[in-house]
Design a protein around this motif. Structure first.
Motif, PDB file in Angstrom:
ATOM      1  N   HIS A 248      15.459 -32.979  27.446  1.00  0.00           N
ATOM      2  CA  HIS A 248      14.744 -32.524  28.633  1.00  0.00           C
ATOM      3  C   HIS A 248      15.191 -33.292  29.874  1.00  0.00           C
ATOM      4  O   HIS A 248      15.379 -32.705  30.953  1.00  0.00           O
ATOM      5  N   LEU A 249      15.381 -34.586  29.707  1.00  0.00           N
ATOM      6  CA  LEU A 249      15.794 -35.394  30.856  1.00  0.00           C
ATOM      7  C   LEU A 249      17.211 -35.036  31.300  1.00  0.00           C
ATOM      8  O   LEU A 249      17.508 -34.997  32.495  1.00  0.00           O
ATOM      9  N   ILE A 250      18.121 -34.782  30.316  1.00  0.00           N
ATOM     10  CA  ILE A 250      19.493 -34.408  30.679  1.00  0.00           C
ATOM     11  C   ILE A 250      19.485 -33.134  31.504  1.00  0.00           C
ATOM     12  O   ILE A 250      20.265 -32.987  32.466  1.00  0.00           O
ATOM     13  N   ASN A 251      18.607 -32.205  31.159  1.00  0.00           N
ATOM     14  CA  ASN A 251      18.537 -30.928  31.874  1.00  0.00           C
ATOM     15  C   ASN A 251      17.741 -31.029  33.174  1.00  0.00           C
ATOM     16  O   ASN A 251      18.164 -30.522  34.219  1.00  0.00           O
ATOM     17  N   ALA A 252      16.558 -31.679  33.101  1.00  0.00           N
ATOM     18  CA  ALA A 252      15.635 -31.630  34.235  1.00  0.00           C
ATOM     19  C   ALA A 252      15.853 -32.753  35.251  1.00  0.00           C
ATOM     20  O   ALA A 252      15.419 -32.639  36.394  1.00  0.00           O
ATOM     21  N   ALA A 253      16.488 -33.833  34.815  1.00  0.00           N
ATOM     22  CA  ALA A 253      16.712 -34.967  35.733  1.00  0.00           C
ATOM     23  C   ALA A 253      18.192 -35.301  35.750  1.00  0.00           C
ATOM     24  O   ALA A 253      18.601 -36.452  35.562  1.00  0.00           O
TER      25      ALA A 253
ATOM     26  N   ILE B 199      23.234 -32.174  22.364  1.00  0.00           N
ATOM     27  CA  ILE B 199      24.671 -31.985  22.631  1.00  0.00           C
ATOM     28  C   ILE B 199      24.879 -30.770  23.533  1.00  0.00           C
ATOM     29  O   ILE B 199      25.712 -30.788  24.445  1.00  0.00           O
ATOM     30  N   SER B 200      24.114 -29.720  23.298  1.00  0.00           N
ATOM     31  CA  SER B 200      24.209 -28.536  24.153  1.00  0.00           C
ATOM     32  C   SER B 200      23.885 -28.886  25.596  1.00  0.00           C
ATOM     33  O   SER B 200      24.583 -28.460  26.535  1.00  0.00           O
ATOM     34  N   ALA B 201      22.833 -29.645  25.778  1.00  0.00           N
ATOM     35  CA  ALA B 201      22.487 -30.072  27.147  1.00  0.00           C
ATOM     36  C   ALA B 201      23.581 -30.944  27.746  1.00  0.00           C
ATOM     37  O   ALA B 201      23.938 -30.817  28.935  1.00  0.00           O
TER      38      ALA B 201
ATOM     39  N   GLY C  38      28.358 -32.287  31.693  1.00  0.00           N
ATOM     40  CA  GLY C  38      29.563 -33.117  31.803  1.00  0.00           C
ATOM     41  C   GLY C  38      29.606 -34.330  30.910  1.00  0.00           C
ATOM     42  O   GLY C  38      30.513 -35.165  31.065  1.00  0.00           O
ATOM     43  N   TYR C  39      28.726 -34.476  29.970  1.00  0.00           N
ATOM     44  CA  TYR C  39      28.734 -35.660  29.107  1.00  0.00           C
ATOM     45  C   TYR C  39      29.931 -35.644  28.163  1.00  0.00           C
ATOM     46  O   TYR C  39      30.513 -36.689  27.855  1.00  0.00           O
TER      47      TYR C  39
ATOM     48  N   LEU D 216      28.087 -20.735  23.050  1.00  0.00           N
ATOM     49  CA  LEU D 216      27.640 -20.810  24.443  1.00  0.00           C
ATOM     50  C   LEU D 216      28.416 -21.861  25.225  1.00  0.00           C
ATOM     51  O   LEU D 216      28.808 -21.649  26.385  1.00  0.00           O
ATOM     52  N   VAL D 217      28.650 -22.995  24.587  1.00  0.00           N
ATOM     53  CA  VAL D 217      29.403 -24.058  25.264  1.00  0.00           C
ATOM     54  C   VAL D 217      30.822 -23.593  25.556  1.00  0.00           C
ATOM     55  O   VAL D 217      31.402 -23.883  26.619  1.00  0.00           O
ATOM     56  N   SER D 218      31.412 -22.839  24.614  1.00  0.00           N
ATOM     57  CA  SER D 218      32.792 -22.385  24.783  1.00  0.00           C
ATOM     58  C   SER D 218      32.923 -21.317  25.858  1.00  0.00           C
ATOM     59  O   SER D 218      33.947 -21.238  26.546  1.00  0.00           O
TER      60      SER D 218
END
Length: 1577
Positions: free
Chosen positions: A375-380, A414-416, A421-422, A472-474
């Motif tokens: 959630h943090l990777i996406n929202a922040a 991992i998807s997030a 860019g991680y 989706l990532v690809s």
């Protein structure tokens, strides 16, 4: 409709609101709402007036009216004027505040009305509410709630009032002592704060943009002090929740410094509620709002509270989430919202708190932490940007976690990461490898729903989300393109990633296409020393092999082929154009099939063709050799997937076939032979296929390599003398030999025919024989290993087929033919006869099929033994229970087809009727088998042979088909077999035989005979018939046979069918009966000369069996014969040995079935009775003084026959017809057999039969005549005569010389008393006997006539004169006894001559009405139409009649009369809905019917409504309920201009009465109809 009518309707409905039944109440409210939709103001005013006038109306009813008012207001608020609105506002306000205590439903309904009105008339509603919201006084509960709800339903209209409302309300807070009031005040403060915040957020749209947050700060702070410091401490949970819900939005309106000051107390106070309440969503939501407020003002005190806040929030996020619990899910969202807020102000402390918890021992802690991290990777994202390396390094431990829930959470993280860019950072590739690993997890076929406390989710859940993530990532994250390409190629070849191939290929295809768009001419894969990337040969091999099972792994075949197509430049530069054509065709083929329907062999052949085409396009021997080397290297990879390994062997063979270096070919073939895993069946098969395919181009090298291997140490070690005695080694050696034998077979099958034929005996069969049998101490020993046997059989089959298929096959002289056929026969015999487990017998028969077509021809004995063995090996196999995969059934079908092919190939060598007969003779025992599965198979084979014979029949001259009758007689009874399939096959056989006969008669092969073609229609009817239909079909089949059977074949057919009467299958025996009878009926006129033979056969058949149906068959057959040749049949039966046995008696009795025939038979028997003298005189002994009388045979036999015929009740009509003649003849027969003896030969038989139990009747002449006379009397209806004679001993007197006259007298007396009407004709018949040459006959007749004169009946019947005349004529008779009896008769003249009913009536009347439709045609149609229109409403309503017969009658009448209305739609509705036995949805039907009536016949409205009004008073509840339904639907569908047809006043009055009906259903329908009258508004 005038206004008064609307008001009246409303009044009627409002008066009915007090109905006690909830359904009626619901209908009344619905009707009110429907009326309000059309005329809202009138209905609203009517409701208001009703409530004012009925002050004492109970609050549940007031509630319903208010809800209806709210519905009308909500839907029509734009049409209301201010006065009406003011009226309703005052009404609702009064209703809401009338009772001081809480009456929630009532007051809530009134509050809802006010809120609904406030959306447009907020000022007036606010004015009314504020009038009841006075300073210093606690307001009504619902006044506060209404203000609260109004503030959020109309924000811009309410917020300007809030400052004055708050200033008035704040002093009230201290006055509120009850928790309920405190709760509603908290609710109001929450709603006021929310609406204020919304107003401030949308100032650009607000009516007063000058409003500022500061204006509410003081009042909010005051309220906050009371709520937080006083009410939050309450013990009442409901109040605490209300407080915390209010504190969240209020915190945004507090002054900044006050919020900062209160946070140290506020946050712990809110967090403490987590422990006090199970439902925490409200706490979390309020906490998120407080944190947002704190962050927005830059709070410093929040840092001090951060640890406790994080701990509490983390505990909440680790609570297991159940998808079925919305509250828990909502709480999760609010908690994550809190983390987002904290990430904005303290990201370092937040990560320092979270990341160590990834190492926790608690699964819930790890999963919860990962959820927060995602959630943090996406929202922040902005706050986490600089933390990427730190976060990536912290993921090492989660990547090793084996828990499924943790795995899924990791994939989501991992998807997030991919989106932000991680994965471009160092360590990102490890994350992608992890995702691919999860894609390769084994899928669950039916994943179970996990329990709330389960530790692991199904693996398929992890796999599915991983596949989705990879794709989706690809495809959607552009920045991941350089990360994933060509990195993902590394996962293609390793076996552990096989299950991930489909998502991998799809992702790679997308990535490659994207790169091609950027640079079309560049190579996609730049190796540049990257040794981890797979070579083009490895990629080609891998993708080609996995494509052989294309639907596994979610369609990996299509995905692999698409990837190959994209990579064509890297595979080889020459492949682009070729693959652009071939690969799309392969993909189209896959689209046409599914996993279940795809022909696997055909698909593999297409792939091999694709490979051959590819090799031809490359045309580079070095490249081809490299590819073959890579294929051999990858062979061990597929040890666990044998089918794919099998296909890889085929690919190797194809590739080697394209190679030009013979040394390379020989080397690879040697390696394959040395390294093959011979214990695996699919590997042996694959190896053999490889050699066969390779032999197409390299026959000599392939055979040489096989021979070298046989001579090599490797082979010798496995088949040595010492190892032969070890079970395991022997088994291994057999498997090696089995593979070699198969290799030779495949080589023979695939190599060019012209090259194989010269070497087939010298090399191939010789080496196969050597491999099959081993020598131990110089002795040839054949193996018993089934695998090796099967391999030999298959190879012989393939080699034989290859010979047959060659250009010189027909001229090839195969010296080993007989030897191989005998060996195949022995293999077939060795198979278990009752089960089918291996394809040995199938392959052996196929081999024999091909061998049979070769020269020289088989000896007759060898062929017979082969056919016998094959039939026994296949037909006797027991049916297998259903197998899910169908393999057993497939094996059986293939084996049966092999048998068919063998038999037809043998028949082909002798295409004569004798050859056909010999084949059928082999099948005959199986056709008559007591086991159904054997019969159906034998009949199927017979049909196949006959069809083949017919298709290949060549007749150069018209010749007879001598055995037609025998064959039809064999097959036709099976048309009634117990098994449906057998019945159909039998018809097919008869069909073919009839066309064979036509062929022999000279008709062309394409000729179609109308009579014979009827069999095809009959065949279809034999699948599931009832017994009656079945035998009717058999009769029809026999009729067809009778029309097309040559006369010379009729007797052979009949004799064969007579044999069929003894069939163990009773149905077939009965079918033979039916067919015999039909043939006799249709063609019996041709059988006159054969009658004695047929009768004899029937007698013999009856002696063989005692089955009842055989008895009936024989009887009917003799009856049919007699109906055409009665004289011949009677003569034949009379020639039967005396005494008649029971079987002969049965045949005689068969002649008594039909009166006309019976009369003819009786007439013939009477003639036979008088044709010969009744007895002959002779002396038994030389010294005897009186001659003995011996009965003659013909009259004796006729007498016995008369008894048998007349003993049948059905002979009654014929007996009555010939009654006088029969009576007189038998009476005289009795007289002339008194004291008569049987011939000596019959005396001995009589003695034997009297001591036996076979049922022979007494042959004593007089007794047999008495019995026949008794039978005639009984059949003539004179049972009383027989009984009187029995009582008086008359029958015994008749049999003796001394008592005969007395017996006759008693018989005459009984006849006079009980059978008077018969006497005129009887006496007339007896009159003619006065000229008899036998005295005893004249005595008997005179005695009978004389006794009659003692009865008055002679006068009644006017017989006296004729009797006297006849007796007078006998006075001069030469016999004294006659004269004496005449005198007795004259003396005798002197001495002797002196309401359910109501229901049935209704049903019958209605049905009669329906039937009148048929009679009313022409001029009377208009009259009947008028009656139909008049009866339409009653018929519709009586569909709800309580009496089922009446309802059924109404259905019938409506269906019959529907067409008279000349409306196709209406008639179709009647036909569809009113079928007998179909359930009827009355409401749907009536609605549809009324729609069509009003569309086509609107002028009938008034008439139909008037009729239905009559039924408002019906005594039946369902009919009363149906009547207003009919009215309502009519009104609903009629146009407004037709309203004048209806007397509305009358209708309203009637409906008003129905609203008081005792039945709730009736009241509900009346209310529903009232609502529909809005149509007239």
């Amino acid at each position: 409709m005038s206004e008064s009518h609307v008001q009246r309707l409303s009044t009627i409905l409002l008066d009915a609101i007090t109905d006690k039944d909830p359904l009626v109440q619901e209908q009344v409210c619905g009707a009110l709402c429907a009326l309000g939709e059309s005329r809202p103001e009138e209905v609203l005013l009517a409701c208001a007036e009703h409530l004012r006038q009925h002050e004492k109306l109970a609050h549940p009813y007031r509630t319903m009216i208010l809800r209806a008012v709210e519905t009308v207001v909500s839907s029509r608020i734009g049409e209301l004027d201010k006065d009406v609105a003011r009226t309703i506002i005052l009404l609702a306000s009064g209703e809401m505040t009338r009772a001081k205590e809480l009456v929630c439903d009532w007051q809530q309904a009134a509050s809802n009305v006010l809120v609904a009105l406030g959306k447009r008339f907020v000022g007036k509603v606010m004015e009314e509410m504020l009038s009841k919201f006075q300073p210093g006084l606690l307001p009504h509960y619902f006044v506060v709630q209404t203000l609260a709800n109004l503030s959020v339903s109309n924000v811009f209209g309410t917020v300007p009032f809030l400052t004055s409302i708050l200033s008035t309300m704040l002093p009230m807070l201290s006055l509120a002592k009850h928790d309920s009031m405190r709760v509603v005040f908290c609710f109001a403060l929450q709603r006021f704060s929310e609406s204020t915040l919304e107003y401030l957020a949308n100032l650009d749209q607000a009516p007063d943009p000058t409003v500022r947050k500061d204006a509410f700060a003081t009042d909010t702070l005051s309220a906050y002090d009371i709520l937080f410091h006083q009410w939050l401490q309450s013990r009442e949970a409901k109040l605490r929740l209300a407080v915390v819900e209010a504190l969240g939005p209020m915190s945004h309106l507090l002054p900044s410094e006050k919020l900062e000051e209160q946070l140290p107390k506020l946050l712990p106070g809110v967090l403490a509620l987590y422990k006090k309440h199970a439902e925490t969503v409200h706490t979390s939501k309020s906490l998120a709002q407080i944190l947002e407020a704190a962050v927005s003002v830059g709070s410093r005190t929040l840092e001090v509270q951060l640890d406790s806040v994080l701990a509490a929030l983390h505990a909440q996020v680790c609570v297991p989430v159940e998808s079925s619990s919305p509250l828990v899910m909502s709480n999760q969202k609010e908690v994550l919202r809190c983390f987002t807020v904290l990430a904005c102000c303290s990201p370092d402390r937040l990560l320092a708190f979270l990341l160590p918890k990834l190492d926790s021992s608690s699964e819930r802690t790890r999963v919860g932490t990962l959820q927060v991290l995602r959630h943090l990777i996406n929202a922040a994202a902005a706050q986490m940007e600089v933390k990427k390396p730190f976060i990536l390094s912290s993921m090492k431990l989660p990547l090793l976690d084996t828990n499924s829930k943790v795995k899924r959470a990791v994939v989501q993280v991992i998807s997030a990461m991919a989106h932000h860019g991680y994965l471009e950072q160092p360590g990102g590739e490890a994350m992608m490898e992890y995702v691919v690993q999860q894609c390769a997890l084994p899928p669950e076929s039916e994943p179970q729903k996990p329990c709330a406390d389960s530790e692991n989710l199904p693996a398929d859940g992890v796999r599915a989300i991983s596949i989705s993530t990879l794709y989706l990532v690809s495809t959607t994250v552009d920045r991941m393109s350089d990360v994933l390409w060509p990195y993902l190629l590394e996962f293609l070849v390793p076996v552990r990633f096989t299950r991930a191939l489909t998502p991998l290929c799809r992702s790679l295809v997308h990535l490659a296409q994207k790169r091609q768009e950027q640079d079309a001419g560049a190579f996609l894969i730049q190796y540049n020393g990257n040794v981890t990337l797979p070579s083009p040969y490895a990629i080609t091999t891998r993708l080609l092999v996995v494509s052989s099972k294309p639907y596994l792994g979610d369609g990996r075949g299509a995905a692999s082929l698409r990837l190959l197509s994209v990579l064509h430049r890297n595979i080889h530069p020459e492949l682009g154009q070729r693959w652009a054509t071939t690969i799309p065709l392969l993909l189209e083929h896959l689209d046409e099939y599914t996993e279940e329907t795809l022909p696997q062999k055909e698909w593999e052949e297409k792939l091999l063709m694709f490979l051959r085409d590819t090799l031809a396009a490359v045309a580079d021997n070095t490249w081809i050799c490299q590819l073959s080397l890579e294929m051999c290297r990858q062979l061990p990879n597929y040890n666990e997937t044998p089918q794919e390994k099998n296909f890889l062997y085929k690919c190797i063979g194809t590739t080697l076939g394209a190679a030009s270096h013979k040394e390379v070919v020989r080397k690879h073939l040697q390696e394959l032979l040395e390294t093959a895993r011979y214990q695996e069946e699919t590997e042996r098969e694959g190896l053999a296929c490889c050699f066969g395919i390779c032999a197409i181009s390299h026959l000599d090298d392939t055979l040489a390599q096989l021979e070298d291997f046989v001579k090599s140490d490797v082979f010798r070690k496995s088949t040595g003398i010492f190892n032969i005695f070890k079970d395991r080694s022997e088994n291994e050696a057999d498997k090696v030999r089995s593979a070699l034998v198969l290799c030779y077979g495949h080589v023979a099958a695939r190599a060019p025919r012209e090259l194989v034929q010269p070497r087939v005996e010298s090399d191939i069969f010789r080496n196969m024989s050597q491999c099959f049998s081993t020598k131990v101490l110089g002795i040839k020993v054949e193996t018993k290993d089934p695998t090796l046997r099967l391999s030999l059989v298959r190879s012989v089959c393939m080699a034989s087929q290859a010979i047959c298929g060659s250009a010189q096959g027909s001229a090839f002289h195969f010296s080993r033919k007989a030897e191989l056929v005998v060996q195949m026969t022995e293999f077939i015999k060795a198979e278990p006869p009752d089960s089918l487990r291996t394809p040995i017998r199938k392959k052996a028969m196929l081999a024999c099929t091909y061998l049979a077509s070769l020269e020289p021809a088989l000896e007759e004995q060898v062929q017979a033994e082969l056919v016998h063995s094959c039939l026994h090996s296949v037909l006797a196999v027991l049916p297998e229970p259903t197998v899910e995969d169908g393999r057993q059934e497939s094996l059986y079908l293939d084996t049966m087809q092999a048998l068919k092919d063998l038999l037809t190939s043998l028949l082909q060598r002798d295409m004569t009727s004798q050859g056909l007969q010999r084949m059928v003779e082999h099948l005959s025992p199986w056709i008559k088998s007591p086991r159904g599965h054997e019969r159906v198979r034998a009949l199927g084979l017979s049909a196949c042979l006959l069809q083949y014979f017919l298709e290949h029949l060549h007749v150069s001259a018209v010749v007879p088909f001598h055995n037609l009758g025998l064959l039809i007689g064999l097959f036709s009874p099976r048309c009634a077999d117990l098994w449906p399939a057998t019945r159909q096959e039998a018809v097919s056989c008869v069909y073919c035989l009839l066309y064979l006969q036509l062929g022999y008669e000279g008709f062309s092969r394409d000729y179609r005979d109308d009579v014979a073609e009827q069999l095809l229609a009959l065949k279809d009817g034999l699948v599931h018939p009832d017994p009656a239909a079945l035998f009717h079909s058999c009769h029809s089949i026999a009729q067809v046979i009778a029309k097309r059977l040559p006369p010379d074949q009729l007797i052979s057919l009949l004799l064969t069918l007579f044999e069929g009467l003894g069939d163990p299958d009773k149905d077939c025996s009965r079918a033979a009966t039916v067919m015999i009878n039909c043939l006799l009926k249709e063609r019996g006129h041709l059988l006159l000369e054969k009658v004695p033979e047929l009768v004899s056969v029937l007698r013999a058949k009856l002696q063989e069996t005692r089955e009842e149906h055989v008895l009936q068959a024989a009887q009917h057959s003799v009856y049919l014969l007699a109906s055409q040749h009665h004289a011949a049949v009677v003569s034949s039966l009379l020639g039967s040995p005396l005494p008649f046995d029971s079987h002969t008696g049965t045949l005689w009795r068969a002649l008594a079935v039909e009166p006309g025939l019976t009369a003819q038979v009786l007439g013939l028997l009477l003639e036979k009775l008088s044709r010969d003298v009744p007895f002959k005189e002779g002396r038994a002994f030389l010294l005897s003084t009186t001659p003995d009388r011996v009965a003659t045979l013909l009259p004796l036999a006729a007498t016995c026959a008369l008894y048998e015929v007349t003993s049948v009740p059905a002979s009654g009509p014929a007996v009555l017809e010939l009654y006088p003649q029969l009576f007189a003849a038998l009476l005289l027969r009795v007289s002339c057999t008194v004291g008569v003896q049987l011939p000596r030969n019959l005396q001995a038989k009589e003695r034997r039969s009297s001591g036996s139990s076979l049922g022979f009747r007494s042959l004593e002449p007089c007794s047999s005549a008495v019995d026949a006379l008794q039978a005639v009397l009984l059949r003539g209806g004179n049972e009383d005569v027989v009984q009187r004679m029995e009582l008086e001993g008359g029958w015994e007197l008749l049999r003796t010389s001394a008592g005969h006259e007395e017996g006759v007298a008693r018989l005459a007396s009984a006849m006079a008393k009980f059978a008077g009407p018969r006497l005129p004709l009887v006496t007339k018949a007896l009159f003619s006997t006065q000229s008899s040459v036998y005295d005893i006959q004249r005595v008997t007749s005179t005695a009978f006539l004389a006794e009659l004169l003692s009865s008055n009946v002679v006068r009644d019947l006017m017989l006296l004169e004729s009797l006297l005349d006849n007796l007078a004529a006998r006075q001069k008779d030469s016999c004294a006894s006659v004269r004496r009896l005449v005198l007795r008769g004259l003396a005798n003249v002197a001495t002797g001559s002196p309401d359910k009913e109501k229901m049935e009536f209704r049903a019958a009347s209605i049905r009669l009405f329906g039937h009148l439709n048929k009679a009313c045609r022409g001029d009377c149609e208009d009259v009947f139409l008028e009656q139909v229109v008049g009866g339409l409403a009653p018929l519709l309503l009586h569909l709800r009649d309580p009496q089922a017969p009446v309802t059924a009658a109404c259905r019938f009448a409506l269906r019959m009369c529907g067409p008279n209305l000349e409306c196709e739609e209406l008639a179709a509705v009647f036909q569809k809905h009113l079928q007998e036995g179909r359930s009827l949805h009355f409401g749907e039907f009536l609605n549809t019917t009324c729609k069509h009536l009003m569309h086509h016949f609107p002028d009938l409205l008034g008439r139909l409504v008037s009729t239905s009004l009559f039924y408002f008073k019906s005594s039946w509840e369902d009919v009363r309920a149906a009547a207003p339904m009919l009215t309502g639907f009519l009104v609903l569908h009629v146009e407004a201009e037709h309203r004048p047809q209806v007397d509305l006043e009358q209708l309203l009055a009637a409906l008003q009465l129905l609203l008081k009906d005792p039945a709730p259903a009736v009241r509900a329908k009346a209310a529903e109809t009232l609502g529909r009258l809005v149509k007239f508004a």
